[in-house]
Write an enzyme that holds these catalytic residues in place. Structure first.
Site, PDB file in Angstrom:
ATOM      1  N   SER A 149      48.772  33.562  42.255  1.00 18.50           N
ATOM      2  CA  SER A 149      49.180  35.208  41.538  1.00 18.50           C
ATOM      3  C   SER A 149      49.451  35.488  42.335  1.00 18.50           C
ATOM      4  CB  SER A 149      47.394  35.756  41.954  1.00 18.50           C
ATOM      5  OG  SER A 149      47.539  36.495  41.036  1.00 18.50           O
ATOM      6  N   THR A 384      32.898  41.886  39.961  1.00 18.55           N
ATOM      7  CA  THR A 384      34.084  41.585  40.152  1.00 18.55           C
ATOM      8  C   THR A 384      34.072  40.349  40.221  1.00 18.55           C
ATOM      9  OG1 THR A 384      34.028  43.038  42.078  1.00 18.55           O
ATOM     10  CG2 THR A 384      36.121  42.180  42.092  1.00 18.55           C
ATOM     11  N   GLU A 408      39.737  45.461  35.802  1.00 15.64           N
ATOM     12  CA  GLU A 408      39.105  46.096  37.376  1.00 15.64           C
ATOM     13  C   GLU A 408      40.122  46.390  37.808  1.00 15.64           C
ATOM     14  OE1 GLU A 408      38.392  42.093  39.011  1.00 15.64           O
ATOM     15  OE2 GLU A 408      41.009  41.343  39.047  1.00 15.64           O
ATOM     16  N   GLU A 409      39.812  47.152  38.574  1.00 21.75           N
ATOM     17  CA  GLU A 409      40.767  48.044  39.281  1.00 21.75           C
ATOM     18  C   GLU A 409      41.469  47.650  40.197  1.00 21.75           C
ATOM     19  OE1 GLU A 409      40.982  48.330  42.913  1.00 21.75           O
ATOM     20  OE2 GLU A 409      39.450  46.088  42.653  1.00 21.75           O
ATOM     21  N   LYS A 422      42.353  38.890  31.885  1.00 21.69           N
ATOM     22  CA  LYS A 422      43.490  39.357  32.712  1.00 21.69           C
ATOM     23  C   LYS A 422      44.736  38.930  32.231  1.00 21.69           C
ATOM     24  CE  LYS A 422      44.072  38.948  37.015  1.00 21.69           C
ATOM     25  NZ  LYS A 422      42.809  37.715  37.622  1.00 21.69           N
TER      26      LYS A 422
END
Length: 599
Positions: A149, A384, A408-409, A422
């Site tokens: 990622s 989370t 999520e933030e 996501k």
């Protein structure tokens, strides 16, 4: 110590067939670098709900050919034993552009092939969302994406999706870890990937899956009006040296949007990430080159995806010429409001919203919760990580809800019914739609956000982290937080106030404690595998009410904090947040004493 290390080294040299990593270990042993060998050899890289992620080096605690082969052998054995007709359903395997990613995807595919699995091995670079989408579309038993990622260039990872096309959760993580331990001996055929080209079980349906993915994207309800209103809009986009550029370009084509201006220096995949030390749009300085490109081109909007294109960030040029980079919570609020707006355009919107649910992680802003109370949709929070957000969404669907959005933030956003993970490409298209929508009302995106604050209340965040590479030191810090007061009673051992505001509740998702749930003190959320403690502070009459979550990271050497304040005056809320951050580092974390680093 030396004898134990020698045993680990001998086992490694017996099993590893990669000459480069064998040589690494041999040189360290010959140099008697027992400290470095101890870091690499004394423990195995742990398989958890995030799969595997670590530095690309030789050793049991690192990412390399041997640990990838062992993980794949264990995963294939577990999937075969757990899922009906798993071998016939097959596995989807994809990879990004990092060093070794393509080779490790081949090793993974080969391990499944050797067990008789059908293997859908993607050809070429793909963005991470294409793996969960492929699992769902192809009806596969599981999926593996080789990616780290947004981690630094020396890292790589092994992300696993279950047959429900969502990242794995307990108990599968423990089951897979156990299966890996039971399948550590590589087969002779494990090291050769030549069979992939000739086996009938290895199938290439890459282009078909891509076509179907973009077809699904085009059917998202909240994007049904695109490209209306996009005439004259200009965007700059950065791929952060990752894989997103061709996927975002195709998304623009799918919706008929005029193409963006790329940040040329960051457009093509480059595993060295030459212009960014940390290829994460959230990191300080990561967007500097993109902002400079936008300023030079006279463009008012910046779009950004992380290297594997599952995260998204955006910025808007303000009237004073300065740029506003939206936080993950701000984008989450904007996206949710944009989707609610689409529902409210329907004649039956009140009934529709009663059947709608949205999901956010517990460390994300509570503004979505406030919005739900006003608008009438259901809000659900979870732990989370998109492994929890995705599974929570699936549970809500079973209950009869439609779940068009979750976030999520950490700039991760989930849209629609097709991908419960996501998706940076879907988020990019959604932001374009949002821009066109608010401009039609004569507002900027920042002005639209301000209108949402006026409607739902001011919610301001100040998130960050402390870097700590020593696990015992992290444990010491959290132990002190749990025994902070002198009384030591079960419900009073935590700090009693912060920045002069009384702490009204404490939820410890490590030990399983919620001060609000008397008499059992049992939390409603499941326990976290790492340290995670939440504090609420302030009363209705105070200038701010606070939510503070402190937790460890599962993939990085960080103690993260998520701080949000709400109140009638945004400026006053921010002042309180600044005081909390100062006190958090000085008194709660004792950052100076422990040598914690804060960027």
């Amino acid at each position: 110590m030396e004898a134990a290390l020698q045993s680990h080294v001998e086992d490694w040299l017996r099993l590893d067939k990669n000459p480069e990593t064998r040589s690494e270990v041999e040189k360290l042993w010959e140099a008697k670098d027992y400290t470095e060998l101890g870091k690499r050899m004394s423990s195995r890289i742990e398989f958890g709900t995030a799969g595997l992620r670590g530095r690309m080096e030789a050793g049991w605690a690192r990412m390399n050919d041997l640990t990838v082969v062992q993980a794949s052998q264990g995963l294939s054995a577990y999937v075969a034993a757990t899922i009906d007709s798993a071998k016939t359903k097959g596995v989807v395997v994809g990879h990004d552009h990092r060093h070794h990613s393509e080779h490790w995807a081949a090793l993974t595919a080969n391990a499944f092939l050797q067990q008789g699995f059908k293997v859908y091995l993607y050809k070429g670079l793909v963005h991470t969302p294409l793996v969960p989408y492929g699992v769902k579309y192809l009806g596969a038993a599981c999926g593996v994406m080789i990616t780290a990622s947004h981690n630094p260039k020396d890292d790589n990872g092994y992300k696993v999706y279950w047959e429900n096309a969502v990242q794995i959760i307990s108990p599968h993580d423990a089951g897979i870890a156990k299966a890996i331990d039971e399948n550590l001996e590589p087969k002779a055929s494990s090291w050769s990937t030549g069979a992939l080209a000739s086996s009938e079980l290895c199938v290439d349906r890459t282009e078909e899956v891509k076509d179907m993915y973009f077809m699904a994207l085009g059917k998202y309800g909240h994007l049904s009006t695109l490209p209306v209103g996009t005439e004259g809009l200009k965007f700059v986009n950065t791929s952060m040296h990752g894989v997103s550029d061709p996927f975002v370009r195709r998304a623009f084509d799918t919706f008929g949007i005029s193409q963006y201006i790329p940040v040329v220096e960051q457009r093509l995949p480059d595993p060295e990430f030459p212009t960014v030390k940390f290829p994460n749009p959230e990191e300080k300085g990561a967007l500097d080159l993109a902002l400079a490109t936008a300023a030079k081109a006279g463009v008012g909007y910046l779009l950004a995806q992380d290297p594997d294109s599952d995260r998204f960030s955006a910025a808007e040029k303000q009237k004073d010429g300065k740029w506003h980079v939206f936080t993950g919570d701000q984008l989450g609020t904007l996206f949710a409001a944009y989707i609610v707006q689409q529902y409210k355009a329907k004649p039956t919107w009140k009934a529709d919203l009663s059947k709608v649910a949205m999901v956010a992680s517990t460390v994300s802003s509570k503004m979505l919760e406030a919005m739900a109370k006003v608008e009438g949709f259901k809000f659900v929070e979870c732990l989370t990580g998109f492994k929890y957000i995705g599974n929570t969404a699936l549970d809500l669907v079973k209950e009869g809800y439609e779940v068009p959005f979750g976030y999520e933030e950490a700039i991760g956003f989930m849209f629609g019914n097709e991908i419960r993970d996501k998706d940076g490409v879907a988020a990019t298209a959604t932001f374009v739609g949002l821009v066109s929508s608010v401009r039609a009302r004569g507002m900027s995106v920042r002005e639209y956000l301000e209108s949402l604050y006026q409607r739902y209340g001011y919610f301001k965040s100040n998130n960050g982290y402390f870097v700590c590479h020593e696990r015992p030191k992290i444990d010491t810090i959290f132990d002190r937080l749990r025994n902070y007061t002198t009384g030591g009673n079960k419900d009073r051992a935590f700090p009693e106030e912060v920045a002069g505001l009384p702490i009204t509740s404490v939820v410890d998702l490590t030990l399983g404690y919620d001060s609000r749930n008397l008499p059992t003190y049992e939390p409603s959320l499941p326990l976290s595998s790492g340290h995670m403690v939440q504090f609420r502070a302030g009363r209705d009459e105070d200038e701010a009410r606070l939510m503070l979550t402190i937790r460890t990271s599962g993939t990085e050497p960080k103690i993260k904090y998520y701080l949000e304040g709400s109140g009638a005056n945004g400026d006053r809320v921010m002042e309180v947040l600044d005081r909390v951050v100062e006190e958090l580092g000085r008194d709660w974390m004792e950052a100076e004493k422990h040598g914690l680093l804060k960027p």
